[in-house]
Design an enzyme around this catalytic site. Structure first.
Site, PDB file in Angstrom:
ATOM      1  N   LYS A  22       0.855  -1.215   0.000  1.00 16.54           N
ATOM      2  CA  LYS A  22       0.000   0.000   0.000  1.00 16.54           C
ATOM      3  C   LYS A  22       0.881   1.252   0.000  1.00 16.54           C
ATOM      4  CE  LYS A  22      -1.618   1.489   4.120  1.00 16.54           C
ATOM      5  NZ  LYS A  22      -1.296   2.869   4.519  1.00 16.54           N
ATOM      6  N   ASN A  23       1.908   1.262   0.862  1.00 17.15           N
ATOM      7  CA  ASN A  23       2.703   2.481   1.054  1.00 17.15           C
ATOM      8  C   ASN A  23       3.698   2.745  -0.064  1.00 17.15           C
ATOM      9  OD1 ASN A  23       1.215   2.904   3.288  1.00 17.15           O
ATOM     10  ND2 ASN A  23       2.795   2.305   4.751  1.00 17.15           N
ATOM     11  N   CYS A 116      -4.323  12.040  13.091  1.00 20.87           N
ATOM     12  CA  CYS A 116      -5.127  10.805  12.977  1.00 20.87           C
ATOM     13  C   CYS A 116      -4.959  10.048  14.288  1.00 20.87           C
ATOM     14  CB  CYS A 116      -4.646   9.976  11.794  1.00 20.87           C
ATOM     15  SG  CYS A 116      -3.037   9.248  12.104  1.00 20.87           S
ATOM     16  N   ARG A 121       0.682  14.063  13.116  1.00 21.64           N
ATOM     17  CA  ARG A 121       1.026  13.961  11.694  1.00 21.64           C
ATOM     18  C   ARG A 121       1.288  15.334  11.045  1.00 21.64           C
ATOM     19  NH1 ARG A 121      -0.675   8.829  10.192  1.00 21.64           N
ATOM     20  NH2 ARG A 121       1.006   8.863   8.652  1.00 21.64           N
ATOM     21  N   ASP A 306       5.221   0.368  11.743  1.00 24.00           N
ATOM     22  CA  ASP A 306       3.964  -0.262  11.321  1.00 24.00           C
ATOM     23  C   ASP A 306       3.867  -1.711  11.781  1.00 24.00           C
ATOM     24  OD1 ASP A 306       3.769   1.460   8.106  1.00 24.00           O
ATOM     25  OD2 ASP A 306       3.353   2.097  10.160  1.00 24.00           O
ATOM     26  N   ARG A 398      -8.261  -0.635   5.084  1.00 22.40           N
ATOM     27  CA  ARG A 398      -7.396   0.350   4.409  1.00 22.40           C
ATOM     28  C   ARG A 398      -6.082  -0.301   3.971  1.00 22.40           C
ATOM     29  NH1 ARG A 398      -5.496   4.160   8.093  1.00 22.40           N
ATOM     30  NH2 ARG A 398      -4.212   4.700   6.294  1.00 22.40           N
TER      31      ARG A 398
HETATM   32  C1  EPZ Z   1       4.537   6.781   6.215  1.00 20.16           C
HETATM   33  O1  EPZ Z   1       3.827   7.796   6.917  1.00 20.16           O
HETATM   34  C2  EPZ Z   1       3.588   5.609   6.154  1.00 20.16           C
HETATM   35  N1  EPZ Z   1       2.374   5.967   5.418  1.00 20.16           N
HETATM   36  C3  EPZ Z   1       3.210   5.181   7.580  1.00 20.16           C
HETATM   37  O2  EPZ Z   1       2.386   4.025   7.473  1.00 20.16           O
HETATM   38  C4  EPZ Z   1       4.486   4.801   8.321  1.00 20.16           C
HETATM   39  O3  EPZ Z   1       4.157   4.480   9.658  1.00 20.16           O
HETATM   40  C5  EPZ Z   1       5.459   5.988   8.303  1.00 20.16           C
HETATM   41  O4  EPZ Z   1       5.711   6.385   6.935  1.00 20.16           O
HETATM   42  C6  EPZ Z   1       6.784   5.653   8.955  1.00 20.16           C
HETATM   43  O5  EPZ Z   1       7.369   4.572   8.324  1.00 20.16           O
HETATM   44  C7  EPZ Z   1       2.408   5.941   4.071  1.00 20.16           C
HETATM   45  O6  EPZ Z   1       3.417   5.662   3.463  1.00 20.16           O
HETATM   46  C8  EPZ Z   1       1.124   6.275   3.377  1.00 20.16           C
HETATM   47  P1  EPZ Z   1       6.807  10.043   8.349  1.00 20.16           P
HETATM   48  P2  EPZ Z   1       4.448   9.301   6.975  1.00 20.16           P
HETATM   49  O7  EPZ Z   1       6.644  11.321   7.615  1.00 20.16           O
HETATM   50  O8  EPZ Z   1       5.084   9.628   5.693  1.00 20.16           O
HETATM   51  C9  EPZ Z   1       7.095  13.215  11.833  1.00 20.16           C
HETATM   52  C10 EPZ Z   1       0.476   2.702   7.833  1.00 20.16           C
HETATM   53  O9  EPZ Z   1       0.002   2.182   8.848  1.00 20.16           O
HETATM   54  N2  EPZ Z   1       6.913  14.224  10.773  1.00 20.16           N
HETATM   55  O10 EPZ Z   1       8.043   9.225   8.129  1.00 20.16           O
HETATM   56  O11 EPZ Z   1       3.390  10.194   7.497  1.00 20.16           O
HETATM   57  C11 EPZ Z   1       5.792  12.500  12.132  1.00 20.16           C
HETATM   58  O12 EPZ Z   1       5.023  13.242  13.062  1.00 20.16           O
HETATM   59  C12 EPZ Z   1       1.011   4.118   7.912  1.00 20.16           C
HETATM   60  O13 EPZ Z   1       0.574   2.146   6.713  1.00 20.16           O
HETATM   61  C13 EPZ Z   1       7.081  15.570  11.076  1.00 20.16           C
HETATM   62  O14 EPZ Z   1       7.377  15.930  12.206  1.00 20.16           O
HETATM   63  O15 EPZ Z   1       5.565   9.102   8.084  1.00 20.16           O
HETATM   64  C14 EPZ Z   1       6.248  11.184  12.700  1.00 20.16           C
HETATM   65  O16 EPZ Z   1       6.536  11.369  14.075  1.00 20.16           O
HETATM   66  C15 EPZ Z   1       0.868   4.731   9.296  1.00 20.16           C
HETATM   67  N3  EPZ Z   1       6.902  16.484  10.093  1.00 20.16           N
HETATM   68  C16 EPZ Z   1       7.560  10.917  11.962  1.00 20.16           C
HETATM   69  O17 EPZ Z   1       7.963  12.167  11.382  1.00 20.16           O
HETATM   70  C17 EPZ Z   1       6.567  16.123   8.815  1.00 20.16           C
HETATM   71  O18 EPZ Z   1       6.441  17.019   7.951  1.00 20.16           O
HETATM   72  C18 EPZ Z   1       7.445   9.863  10.869  1.00 20.16           C
HETATM   73  O19 EPZ Z   1       6.586  10.351   9.901  1.00 20.16           O
HETATM   74  C19 EPZ Z   1       6.391  14.756   8.527  1.00 20.16           C
HETATM   75  C20 EPZ Z   1       6.571  13.825   9.522  1.00 20.16           C
END
Ligand code: EPZ
Length: 419
Positions: A22-23, A116, A121, A306, A398
């Site tokens: 999915k990701n 969420c 996020r 995840d 999802r």
């Molecule tokens: C992706 O989310 C995945 N989603 C998530 O999977 C996964 O848990 C995550 O990466 C980490 O591997 C998709 O790919 C659609 P991040 P993403 O930006 O991109 C902080 C699932 O269950 N952050 O790496 O949102 C954030 O708050 C989902 O399939 C900022 O501070 O993850 C978090 O603490 C859930 N500012 C950390 O970074 C930003 O602008 C990791 O977030 C962006 C993120």
């Protein structure tokens, strides 16, 4: 209200074909907006999040054909640059369309995705990356207005955290920008490499994907391509956890061994025998999993956040006490209360969860609060004696295609009912 009903305690024995990730499929669908030529995406999982991404593509003016696991996109006529609130709310990770829409149309207007179940996020790193490439970003009253009237200009982007989504948006905005972009401290997840492979297949010039620094030489335009999405490493991990809690013996087909590198040692520490032949993984579980001394979720190639919930479900019946530290999201323990309703003994102190293994769980009604937490409740329900009823299964839909069908095929007694 639909719910999943599980009669637990059955050994799972058999073979499962792992779906596309999915990701990986989501950012690749966003990337189709960047080219006016036809793109074909194979091994695209049938999930509600994929449906939501296709709704966004059609809203933007794309013609999308979606058969069993193949999506064909014709983005020759992109008319819009806005994603309405209703579509953003269907899937908060729609923010991954930002870079592609901005690059294709010169502007992007979205509602801010908001938080969420697992955390706030924020998207500050996404917006930072866009502004480094020359976009003017305005955020007010819950709307995000981005513009780059003179187009996007390649530059250096240093990410303070290797955010997966921000890395993807930076890549999507940079591939047709003028000049070269260097993304430093970027995410190294396999899904980043898959996105780069898709875009390079369209004629982009991306190097270093999968490492800490990515260099992108902007190209004038992209061609079309056919691409096969990588297998879902989190889905595979969830099935492995299902085997581990049912003394199961399972063969997972279509995996990429390297992507499971961070989780295989955990299953071996739990006492599972694991062997790999090509793209097949064989797992055979002990009568009772052993405890896991400590798991810390980290950016790839660390232990994936995840996988935290499904693996926690496994540790609830382990022989001993396990410790998990969730370093990525600030509130990713929503499944703990529900696991406790099944008899688990878990204490959460901030980012640390201490799981005292119990000899067995017992079935009860529980509610899924998010995708991976919901999958963890299925894993626990498979282990529990008696009947477990899980509500909130839209979260599970999802990210897990054919979940009940696959589990039934290997011996689970699991059905879906309209409650
Ligand atoms: C992706 O989310 C995945 N989603 C998530 O999977 C996964 O848990 C995550 O990466 C980490 O591997 C998709 O790919 C659609 P991040 P993403 O930006 O991109 C902080 C699932 O269950 N952050 O790496 O949102 C954030 O708050 C989902 O399939 C900022 O501070 O993850 C978090 O603490 C859930 N500012 C950390 O970074 C930003 O602008 C990791 O977030 C962006 C993120």
């Amino acid at each position: 209200m639909e719910k999943i009903i599980i009669e637990g305690g059955k050994r799972l024995i058999g073979e499962i074909n792992v779906h596309g990730a999915k990701n990986s499929a989501l950012p690749i669908l966003a990337a189709t907006v960047l080219t006016t030529k036809r793109t074909v995406i194979h091994n695209c999982p049938k999930l509600t999040d994929i449906d939501a991404a296709i709704n966004i593509l059609e809203h933007l003016g794309c013609i999308v054909d979606h058969t069993e696991d193949c999506v064909t996109v014709d983005a020759s006529n992109i008319g819009g640059s806005d994603i309405p609130d209703s579509l953003m709310r269907e899937m908060r990770s729609s923010v991954v369309f930002l870079g592609a829409v901005l690059a294709r149309t010169g502007k992007a207007s979205f509602s801010t995705p908001g938080g969420c179940e697992i955390g706030l996020r924020p998207i500050d790193l996404h917006l930072f990356a866009m502004s480094r490439l020359g976009a003017v970003v305005k955020e007010d009253f819950g709307r995000l207005e981005c513009e780059c009237p003179n187009g996007l200009i390649g530059d250096e982007i240093i990410l303070s955290f290797p955010s997966v989504g921000a890395t993807e948006n930076a890549i999507l905005a940079a591939v047709t920008a003028k000049g070269t972009t260097t993304i430093i401290n970027c995410a190294r997840e396999p899904e980043i490499s898959d996105l780069a492979d898709f875009l390079n297949g369209c004629g982009a010039k991306i190097s270093g994907a999968g490492e800490g620094t990515i260099v992108i030489e902007g190209v004038k335009q992209l061609a079309g391509t056919e691409h096969t999405v990588i297998p879902d490493r989190i889905e595979a991990t969830t099935y492995m956890a299902s085997a581990a809690v049912t003394q199961g013996k399972m063969i997972l087909n279509g995996i990429i061994p390297a992507h499971l590198g961070p989780v295989i040692p955990i299953f071996e520490e739990a006492g599972c025998d694991i062997s790999i032949m090509g793209r097949k993984l064989y797992i055979s579980a002990p009568p009772r999993p052993k405890r896991i001394k400590s798991i810390k979720t980290m950016p790839y190639p660390g232990f994936p956040t995840d996988a935290q919930a499904p693996i926690m479900a496994m540790t609830t019946i382990a022989d001993g006490t396990s410790v998990i530290i969730e370093n990525i999201f600030e509130s990713r323990y929503k499944h703990v209360n529900e696991l406790s309703r099944l008899g688990a003994k878990i204490k959460v102190e901030g980012r640390m969860a201490v799981i005292e293994g119990v000899p067995g769980l017992y079935g009860a009604p529980v509610v899924a609060g998010d995708l991976r937490g919901g999958a963890a409740l299925v894993v626990a329900g498979l282990a529990a004696e008696g009947i477990t009823e899980i509500e909130g299964i839209a979260h599970i839909d999802r990210g897990h295609a054919d979940f009940e069908k696959n589990l039934t095929m290997i011996g689970a007694v699991i059905t879906r009912e309209n409650g």
